[in-house]
Scaffold this motif. Sequence first.
Motif, short mmCIF file in Angstrom:
data_model
loop_
_atom_site.label_atom_id
_atom_site.label_comp_id
_atom_site.label_asym_id
_atom_site.label_seq_id
_atom_site.Cartn_x
_atom_site.Cartn_y
_atom_site.Cartn_z
N LEU A 281 -48.77 -15.55 57.54
CA LEU A 281 -48.30 -16.94 57.55
C LEU A 281 -49.17 -17.82 56.67
CD1 LEU A 281 -47.33 -17.80 61.25
CD2 LEU A 281 -45.84 -17.11 59.37
N GLN A 282 -50.47 -17.67 56.77
CA GLN A 282 -51.39 -18.49 55.99
C GLN A 282 -51.21 -18.24 54.49
OE1 GLN A 282 -55.01 -17.25 57.97
NE2 GLN A 282 -54.96 -19.00 59.37
N ALA B 278 -45.26 -17.96 68.86
CA ALA B 278 -45.65 -19.15 68.10
C ALA B 278 -44.65 -20.27 68.34
CB ALA B 278 -45.71 -18.83 66.60
N ARG B 279 -45.13 -21.45 68.14
CA ARG B 279 -44.27 -22.64 68.15
C ARG B 279 -44.46 -23.27 66.78
NH1 ARG B 279 -40.61 -25.19 71.38
NH2 ARG B 279 -40.63 -27.42 71.11
N ILE B 280 -43.37 -23.37 66.03
CA ILE B 280 -43.39 -23.95 64.70
C ILE B 280 -42.29 -25.00 64.65
CG2 ILE B 280 -43.22 -23.54 62.22
CD1 ILE B 280 -44.15 -20.66 62.73
N GLY B 281 -42.70 -26.25 64.52
CA GLY B 281 -41.72 -27.33 64.63
C GLY B 281 -41.15 -27.31 66.03
N SER C 273 -43.86 -30.60 53.59
CA SER C 273 -44.94 -29.80 54.14
C SER C 273 -44.42 -29.02 55.34
CB SER C 273 -46.12 -30.68 54.52
OG SER C 273 -45.73 -31.62 55.49
N LEU C 274 -45.00 -27.87 55.54
CA LEU C 274 -44.60 -27.02 56.66
C LEU C 274 -45.29 -27.47 57.93
CD1 LEU C 274 -44.97 -23.63 54.77
CD2 LEU C 274 -42.83 -24.72 55.46
N PRO C 275 -44.60 -27.38 59.07
CA PRO C 275 -45.26 -27.71 60.33
C PRO C 275 -46.34 -26.67 60.65
CG PRO C 275 -43.03 -26.90 60.73
CD PRO C 275 -43.21 -26.99 59.24
N VAL C 276 -47.30 -27.08 61.45
CA VAL C 276 -48.38 -26.17 61.88
C VAL C 276 -47.78 -25.11 62.80
CG1 VAL C 276 -50.51 -26.02 63.24
CG2 VAL C 276 -50.16 -27.94 61.67
N ALA C 277 -48.22 -23.89 62.61
CA ALA C 277 -47.82 -22.78 63.48
C ALA C 277 -48.85 -22.65 64.59
CB ALA C 277 -47.73 -21.49 62.68
N GLN D 271 -50.20 -23.62 57.94
CA GLN D 271 -51.46 -23.83 58.64
C GLN D 271 -51.26 -23.31 60.06
OE1 GLN D 271 -52.92 -27.83 58.47
NE2 GLN D 271 -52.60 -27.99 56.27
N THR D 272 -52.32 -22.77 60.64
CA THR D 272 -52.17 -22.19 61.98
C THR D 272 -53.20 -22.77 62.94
OG1 THR D 272 -53.62 -20.35 61.39
CG2 THR D 272 -51.26 -20.00 61.10
N GLN D 273 -52.78 -22.80 64.19
CA GLN D 273 -53.65 -23.19 65.30
C GLN D 273 -53.57 -22.04 66.30
OE1 GLN D 273 -52.35 -26.68 67.43
NE2 GLN D 273 -54.33 -26.97 68.39
N LEU D 274 -54.69 -21.45 66.62
CA LEU D 274 -54.72 -20.22 67.40
C LEU D 274 -55.17 -20.47 68.84
CD1 LEU D 274 -54.46 -17.14 67.40
CD2 LEU D 274 -56.77 -17.03 66.48
#
Length: 157
Positions: free
Chosen positions: A51-52, A84-87, A29-33, A57-60
Motif C-alpha cells: 500500500l505504501q 483495514a478501514r480506508i475512507g 489525495s488518498l485517504p489514510v489506511a 499512508q498507513t496507520q497501524l
Amino acid sequence: MQRRSLLIGATTLLGATTLVARAATPATSLPVAQVWKDPSCGCCKDWISHLQREGFQTQLFETGNAAIRQRLGLPAKYASCHTARIGSYVIEGHVPAADIRRLLAEQPKALGLAVPGMPVGSPGMDGPEYGGRKDPFDVLLVMTDGSSRVYRSYFRS
C-alpha cells in the motif's frame, strides 16, 4: 522587439513550470489506511508495504483484527489476517492497491472489498519464499447486506 521576446519567453517558462508542478501533485489525495493486524504477522507487513509503495499512508494497530472486523460489520466468512478501514470502506485481506483505488474512484454503495483467506500470489503473499507461485483468487465487493460479488479475478484462465 527584444523586450517583447523576453516577456513572451518568461511567460512561457512560468506556464511550463506551473504545468510541471501541477503534474507532480496528485489530483486527489488518498485517504489514510488504518490497518489492524496481529503483531507477529509478516505477510500483513508486506501488504502494508505494498500500500505504501502505491501512495497510501498507513496507520497501524497491532491488536489483532477480529474485534474490528466485527465492529465494522464484515461477516466472518470474508475473514483474513488483517482488516483495514480506508475512507468509508472496509478492506479485508490481501486486496491489491489498484482495486482499492478503483473502489475509491467508483464509490459503490458497499461495505468494502475482501480477499478471504491468504491466497499465494496476492500482495503480501507474493514474496520469494513462495517461489513465484500464484494461486487464482477473487477480490470480492462486499455489500452492506453481507452478500458479495466478484469485483476482479486474478490468475484465472
